[in-house]
Design a protein around this motif. Structure first.
Motif, mmCIF file in Angstrom:
data_model
loop_
_atom_site.group_PDB
_atom_site.id
_atom_site.type_symbol
_atom_site.label_atom_id
_atom_site.label_comp_id
_atom_site.label_asym_id
_atom_site.label_seq_id
_atom_site.Cartn_x
_atom_site.Cartn_y
_atom_site.Cartn_z
ATOM 1 N N LYS A 103 17.004 0.279 2.289
ATOM 2 C CA LYS A 103 17.592 -1.040 2.036
ATOM 3 C C LYS A 103 16.477 -2.092 1.901
ATOM 4 O O LYS A 103 15.712 -2.316 2.833
ATOM 5 N N THR A 104 16.423 -2.720 0.731
ATOM 6 C CA THR A 104 15.410 -3.769 0.490
ATOM 7 C C THR A 104 16.079 -4.987 -0.149
ATOM 8 O O THR A 104 15.799 -5.337 -1.295
ATOM 9 N N PRO A 105 16.961 -5.676 0.580
ATOM 10 C CA PRO A 105 17.708 -6.795 -0.019
ATOM 11 C C PRO A 105 16.819 -7.937 -0.516
ATOM 12 O O PRO A 105 17.117 -8.544 -1.553
ATOM 13 N N THR A 106 15.728 -8.232 0.184
ATOM 14 C CA THR A 106 14.851 -9.334 -0.247
ATOM 15 C C THR A 106 14.118 -8.976 -1.528
ATOM 16 O O THR A 106 14.083 -9.768 -2.484
ATOM 17 N N LEU A 107 13.510 -7.786 -1.557
ATOM 18 C CA LEU A 107 12.800 -7.344 -2.764
ATOM 19 C C LEU A 107 13.766 -7.262 -3.945
ATOM 20 O O LEU A 107 13.411 -7.657 -5.067
ATOM 21 N N ASP A 108 14.967 -6.777 -3.697
ATOM 22 C CA ASP A 108 15.971 -6.682 -4.770
ATOM 23 C C ASP A 108 16.309 -8.069 -5.319
ATOM 24 O O ASP A 108 16.406 -8.258 -6.535
ATOM 25 N N TRP A 109 16.474 -9.054 -4.421
ATOM 26 C CA TRP A 109 16.821 -10.410 -4.858
ATOM 27 C C TRP A 109 15.663 -11.064 -5.604
ATOM 28 O O TRP A 109 15.863 -11.677 -6.660
ATOM 29 N N LEU A 110 14.450 -10.934 -5.066
ATOM 30 C CA LEU A 110 13.277 -11.529 -5.715
ATOM 31 C C LEU A 110 13.089 -10.963 -7.118
ATOM 32 O O LEU A 110 12.803 -11.692 -8.072
ATOM 33 N N ALA A 111 13.272 -9.630 -7.241
ATOM 34 C CA ALA A 111 13.106 -8.992 -8.552
ATOM 35 C C ALA A 111 14.252 -9.358 -9.492
ATOM 36 O O ALA A 111 14.029 -9.635 -10.680
ATOM 37 N N ASP A 139 0.818 -1.202 0.000
ATOM 38 C CA ASP A 139 0.000 0.000 0.000
ATOM 39 C C ASP A 139 0.861 1.266 0.000
ATOM 40 O O ASP A 139 1.640 1.489 0.928
ATOM 41 N N ASP A 140 0.719 2.069 -1.042
ATOM 42 C CA ASP A 140 1.373 3.395 -1.118
ATOM 43 C C ASP A 140 2.894 3.341 -1.232
ATOM 44 O O ASP A 140 3.573 4.309 -0.864
ATOM 45 N N GLN A 141 3.459 2.263 -1.738
ATOM 46 C CA GLN A 141 4.906 2.234 -1.936
ATOM 47 C C GLN A 141 5.262 3.035 -3.185
ATOM 48 O O GLN A 141 4.760 2.762 -4.269
ATOM 49 N N GLY A 142 6.112 4.044 -3.019
ATOM 50 C CA GLY A 142 6.486 4.921 -4.126
ATOM 51 C C GLY A 142 7.379 4.218 -5.142
ATOM 52 O O GLY A 142 8.051 3.230 -4.822
ATOM 53 N N PHE A 143 7.397 4.761 -6.358
ATOM 54 C CA PHE A 143 8.171 4.157 -7.440
ATOM 55 C C PHE A 143 9.650 4.047 -7.089
ATOM 56 O O PHE A 143 10.319 3.075 -7.435
ATOM 57 N N ARG A 144 10.172 5.035 -6.374
ATOM 58 C CA ARG A 144 11.604 5.012 -6.032
ATOM 59 C C ARG A 144 11.897 4.159 -4.789
ATOM 60 O O ARG A 144 13.060 3.807 -4.549
ATOM 61 N N ASP A 145 10.879 3.821 -4.028
ATOM 62 C CA ASP A 145 11.100 3.267 -2.695
ATOM 63 C C ASP A 145 11.378 1.765 -2.672
ATOM 64 O O ASP A 145 10.761 0.990 -1.935
ATOM 65 N N VAL A 146 12.330 1.374 -3.506
ATOM 66 C CA VAL A 146 12.832 0.011 -3.519
ATOM 67 C C VAL A 146 14.295 0.103 -3.948
ATOM 68 O O VAL A 146 14.657 0.974 -4.758
ATOM 69 N N GLY A 147 15.134 -0.738 -3.389
ATOM 70 C CA GLY A 147 16.575 -0.629 -3.631
ATOM 71 C C GLY A 147 16.947 -0.596 -5.095
ATOM 72 O O GLY A 147 17.792 0.201 -5.527
ATOM 73 N N TYR A 148 16.335 -1.464 -5.914
ATOM 74 C CA TYR A 148 16.744 -1.557 -7.318
ATOM 75 C C TYR A 148 16.300 -0.368 -8.168
ATOM 76 O O TYR A 148 16.650 -0.275 -9.334
ATOM 77 N N HIS A 149 15.551 0.570 -7.569
ATOM 78 C CA HIS A 149 15.249 1.831 -8.258
ATOM 79 C C HIS A 149 16.101 2.983 -7.715
ATOM 80 O O HIS A 149 15.777 4.149 -7.929
ATOM 81 N N GLY A 150 17.150 2.639 -6.980
ATOM 82 C CA GLY A 150 18.100 3.657 -6.527
ATOM 83 C C GLY A 150 17.787 4.278 -5.189
ATOM 84 O O GLY A 150 18.354 5.314 -4.837
ATOM 85 N N SER A 151 16.910 3.666 -4.408
ATOM 86 C CA SER A 151 16.525 4.245 -3.126
ATOM 87 C C SER A 151 17.607 4.085 -2.073
ATOM 88 O O SER A 151 18.408 3.147 -2.120
ATOM 89 N N GLU A 152 17.606 4.999 -1.114
ATOM 90 C CA GLU A 152 18.490 4.866 0.046
ATOM 91 C C GLU A 152 17.932 3.857 1.049
ATOM 92 O O GLU A 152 18.598 3.474 2.011
#
Length: 559
Positions: free
Chosen positions: A65-73, A50-63
């Motif tokens: 840290k989302t190691p699981t989401l980055d690995w899954l993607a 809910d309401d996660q911004g386009f930048r708010d994931v590690g692989y989109h350059g965010s500060e």
């Protein structure tokens, strides 16, 4: 002779008994083998955040840290041309029906907790389709598709079980929600009842993850399962256990810091879910979809940078979403899918994967895009109707003249066709907000002072989204012929629209009249009356549309 007869009868009975016993054992064994035989249908795990911004994931350059989401993607397929709706109910309604808002009557805003409104019952939901295909269906988390009568509840719309909340937001620990002064109630449900006994004051991201894991632990992985896990995170209010804040001490903005911590907690939840899928034997025959329901809200810590706009708007920042698919069944893993995709596409895609059936009279707006995702083939989708809202007509300078006599540009609408995107009316808040520049005070230090002044006469925009994904160069005056073509396309869509459902507040919805709990307030008699009213309005709507078509035909013949 008598003794001989008795002995013969006993022997015959023994033979029959043994034969029947062996036959019964074989039947039981074959049934057991049927149950134990691994399913060819993939397990479907759909995670909506809910309401996660386009930048708010590690692989989109965010500060953040989302190691699981980055690995899954990274080991799945990243969806980099994927669109949702700008608000909660619209996105969820289109996921569940595979149909645009104009075709369900939910074109305007969201479903409010005090409205006698819900996802229209004539729509067959994704859960119902998967259930009819033999799936066990379970929902955990946010519903937000209406609950004023019992038949609107998740367990009446195709889900075998439901554990979660009915409204759009609430407290992450005590699950209370106030819609307005004096309109407050408890909102955590198990099935169709308040989940008082299940509530132990656990932070909702942890609680919903634990529930999802327990469902996986109890289910037989040799039978197909559909698990719809709709997290409350990272919607406001900004609440998070203190230990997740430690790693973001360097972020000066308190809203951003809390939001980042909430995203990290969500990432941890995805790790625990993935481990459970492996532990309980689902992983090798599983398709996991991850999607945000809309863009981030900068004033609540989210970031859509470098996209324009935010949640609640038809700029790219409101509708272009974080999304990926993770599955061992993908043909091409570790890729980026740039094929055009929309949230309505999950319905036909997942039903087809599940070996279910799609009916022609469903009039779906979604497309089966599995080959585009899995094999990198071109998308069957060429356009997206983002919406036409007949109620929101606040553009002061909108007019038929500005719409070349084709369309009233006071109407809020947005359409994508190929590379082109058209907006009319007031698309919503339109700044570009880089991370860390917004504060808890007014947004005074903007990177760009490019807010659209609605009193300057603007009510039409045209962008080449492929060349200009950040919507910086309006081409509506340079290419009026493209504008006209797209306005005609809007008009075609509008002819297929059903009447908008946005009823006034019903004070019987007050939780005070329902034991302090948000829940259905219509009686059985009200339901019957409501169904009759809906049938009449649908009939009148069809008659009006037929009359319009006849009038247009007469006008064309005269011309």
């Amino acid at each position: 002779m008598l003794v001989l007869g008795v002995l013969t009868a006993v022997c015959l009975c023994s033979v029959v008994s043994c034969t029947y016993g062996r036959w019964a054992d074989k039947l039981h064994a074959s049934r057991a083998n049927e149950v134990d035989k691994p399913t060819s249908q993939p397990h479907i795990i759909f995670v909506m955040v809910d309401d996660q911004g386009f930048r708010d994931v590690g692989y989109h350059g965010s500060e953040i840290k989302t190691p699981t989401l980055d690995w899954l993607a990274a080991t799945g397929v990243k969806l980099e041309n994927y669109y949702v709706q700008p608000l909660c109910s619209p996105s969820r309604s289109q996921l569940m029906t595979g149909r645009y808002q104009i075709h369900t009557g939910l074109q305007h805003s969201i479903i409010r907790p005090t409205q006698p409104n819900c996802l229209p019952l004539e729509n067959i939901t994704l859960a119902q389709k998967l259930k009819s295909a033999g799936y066990s269906t379970h929902m955990v988390g946010k519903w937000h598709l209406g609950f004023y009568k019992r038949s609107c509840m998740p367990t009446q719309r195709g889900f075998d079980t439901f554990f979660g909340y009915l409204l759009g937001s609430g407290d992450y620990y005590n699950h209370y929600k106030c819609d307005s002064p004096g309109m407050c109630g408890y909102d955590l449900h198990e099935g169709e009842e308040a989940a008082w006994e299940q509530d132990r004051g656990i932070y909702s991201t942890h609680m919903y993850t634990q529930k999802a894991v327990s469902i996986l632990a109890r289910h037989n992985p040799k039978r197909p399962i559909f698990l719809y896990l709709a997290f409350q995170a990272v919607h406001s209010p900004l609440q998070v256990p203190a230990r997740y804040l430690e790693r973001y001490k360097s972020i000066p903005n308190l809203h951003r810091r809390k939001y980042a911590a909430m995203v990290s907690c969500l990432d941890e939840a995805m790790r625990n879910l993935t481990l459970a899928l492996k532990r309980y034997g689902y992983y090798n025959n599983m398709v996991m979809v991850y999607s945000s329901d809309n863009g981030g809200q900068p004033m609540a810590g989210g970031s859509n940078w470098p996209l324009r706009g935010s949640k609640g708007t038809y700029w790219e920042g409101g509708i272009r979403a974080v999304g990926f698919v993770h599955s061992p069944l993908l043909v091409k893993k570790g890729t980026r899918c740039k094929a055009l995709m929309h949230i309505t596409d999950w319905y036909p895609t997942l039903v087809t994967l599940a070996e279910g059936t799609l009916d022609e009279d469903q009039n779906l707006d979604g497309y089966d895009v599995w080959e585009s995702i899995s094999e990198g083939r071109p998308s069957p989708r060429q356009d997206i109707l983002h919406n036409i809202d007949p109620i929101y007509t606040k553009a002061k300078n909108g007019s038929w003249k500005a719409g070349h006599g084709i369309w009233n540009t006071a109407v809020q609408a947005a359409l994508r066709v190929g590379d082109w995107k058209l907006l009319t009316g007031i698309p919503g808040y339109s700044d570009w907000i880089p991370p860390q520049t917004f504060s808890t005070l007014l947004l005074v230090n903007r990177w760009h002072n490019e807010r659209v002044r609605w009193d300057r006469g603007k009510s039409v925009w045209l962008f080449n989204i492929t060349a200009d994904p950040f919507e910086r160069v309006d081409l509506s005056r340079r290419y009026p012929h493209i504008v006209k073509k797209m306005l005609l396309r809007l008009l075609q869509y509008d002819k297929t629209a059903v009447p908008c459902r946005y009823p006034p507040k019903d004070y019987r919805s007050n939780p005070q009249y329902n034991g302090g709990v948000w829940g259905p307030w219509y009686s059985d008699e009200d339901e019957v009356e409501d169904e009759n009213d809906n049938a009449l309005s649908n009939y009148l709507g069809r008659r009006r549309r037929k009359k319009k078509v006849k009038r247009r035909g007469k006008f064309k013949r005269k011309a």
